[in-house]
Design an enzyme around this catalytic site. Structure first.
Site, PDB file in Angstrom:
ATOM      1  CE  LYS A 114      -4.222  -1.837   0.549  1.00 39.41           C
ATOM      2  NZ  LYS A 114      -5.600  -1.891   0.883  1.00 39.41           N
ATOM      3  CE  LYS A 196      -5.899  -8.804  -2.339  1.00 44.65           C
ATOM      4  NZ  LYS A 196      -6.284  -8.441  -1.003  1.00 44.65           N
ATOM      5  CE  LYS A 199     -13.036  -4.458  -0.147  1.00 38.95           C
ATOM      6  NZ  LYS A 199     -11.958  -3.889   0.646  1.00 38.95           N
TER       7      LYS A 199
END
Ligand code: ATP
Ligand code: LTN
Length: 332
Positions: A114, A196, A199
């Site tokens: 992130k 992966k 969302k």
């Protein structure tokens, strides 16, 4: 005495729920619901570690409540609530911050990922995110935490924090175990199968959303990346795209990899991708329809999350009081 063990899990309202969140987590929540005391949370406090639009965040939290119910979680038997409604999460997180090491947090894969994706906003919350997650789990004395593979490292850190705390103060926290599904633990993007399915992914074609229309789902599967071979064979090393589609098909139909390989002998990828798409459409159809229905009744959804917060607070307050006492905070 209540003999049932306890489950806690949560999902951030940071985007629309995906097939990955469903197969990796929610499907198991539903399967485990009968045999455990269950707490399923919308972790909006985690979501703000990345900038969110306030109106979207609010809307998604409520929509996520509807989707949890539509996936099969009955709010009578499961405590469904919003993290920011139970202040003990923030309170215990602060305490656990003081029992979590800088080095441990620096090693977290999600933090590294992130930080790379949000280089202009590597805030302290993003760094201490796992201590808040540990607080979520430990507040409810959870035995089991059903999550996808990517969250295993966070649950392991939670165990380390709990162990550290228990060693100093006695048995305050239950040791949680991660519960990771055999099939569906890591669903990959349909367009970049080395990543992966996520969302907050910027590539919409790579993701299947729980509330997507059947024609859009079928289109995404039609465009899914495969390989230059023509054989449907499970080989996650060399055939990432095909293996991912097989995993999805297996999770949606219950068929084994061998059964799937046999089913598509002599058939092309076109037939295979259509079959996977159709299986997913059928699996998601009732969820979408029920969610749409539930979203028409906002008052009901509000009553669900208010009741959930009240029940969650009851358990959370008990643990926090015990922790405060152990560490030496004077009683009020
Ligand atoms: P974000 O993109 O905001 O990081 P996400 O799509 O990765 O979100 P989470 O909210 O982090 O989803 O995850 C919800 C739950 O679903 C977690 O238990 C996670 O492990 C699981 N999960 C998410 N994506 C997948 C996936 N692609 N495969 C399997 N499980 C997944
Ligand atoms: N970190 C998780 C979401 C999450 C969670 C939790 C999962 C927050 N708190 C407690 C299980 C238990 C994620 O990013 N998917």
């Amino acid at each position: 005495m209540d003999e049932k063990k306890t489950i806690f899990s949560g999902i951030q309202p940071s985007g629309e729920l995906t097939l990955g969140s469903y197969l990796g987590a929610i499907k198991n929540w539903v399967e485990l619901a009968d045999t455990y005391n269950t707490y399923y949370c919308i972790v909006d406090m985690h979501a703000i570690t990345v900038r969110q639009d306030p109106a979207q965040l609010r809307r998604r939290a409520v929509s996520q409540i509807a989707q949890y119910i539509a996936c099969g979680l009955d709010p009578k038997d499961n405590v469904i609530f919003i993290q920011s409604h139970v202040p003990e999460h923030a309170q215990l997180a602060w305490v656990l911050d003081c029992y979590t090491m800088f080095g441990e947090l620096s090693r977290m894969t999600q933090f590294k990922d992130k930080s790379a994706k949000n280089a202009d906003n590597i805030n302290a919350g993003l760094f201490t995110y796992p201590a808040l997650m540990a607080a979520d789990i430990l507040l409810y004395q959870a035995d089991l935490v059903p999550v996808g593979e990517d969250q295993k490292q966070h649950v392991e850190l939670t165990r380390d924090i709990a162990h550290r705390f228990n060693t100093i103060y006695g048995d305050v926290f239950t040791m949680p175990e991660p519960f990771i599904p055999k099939t569906g633990a890591r669903i990959m993007s349909l367009t970049t199968p080395e990543n992966k399915m996520s969302k907050s992914d910027k590539d919409p074609g790579g993701c299947i959303y729980l509330l997507e229309k059947p024609e859009d789902i079928l289109r995404s599967f039609k465009r899914a990346v495969t390989d230059s071979d023509t054989v449907v064979r499970f080989d996650p090393e060399n055939k990432k795209g095909v293996s991912n589609l097989m995993t999805i098909y297996s999770a949606a139909t219950g068929k084994t990899m061998e059964e799937i390989e046999n089913e598509f002998v002599g058939k092309g990828y076109g037939d295979f991708k259509l079959a996977v798409g159709e299986a997913v459409v059928e699996q998601l159809r009732p969820i979408r329809e029920k969610t749409e229905d539930l979203l028409k009744n906002k008052d009901y959804l509000v009553s669900v999350y208010r009741d959930g917060a009240e029940r969650a607070s009851h358990a959370a307050y008990k643990t926090l009081r015990k922790v405060y006492k152990k560490i030496g905070f004077p009683e009020k």
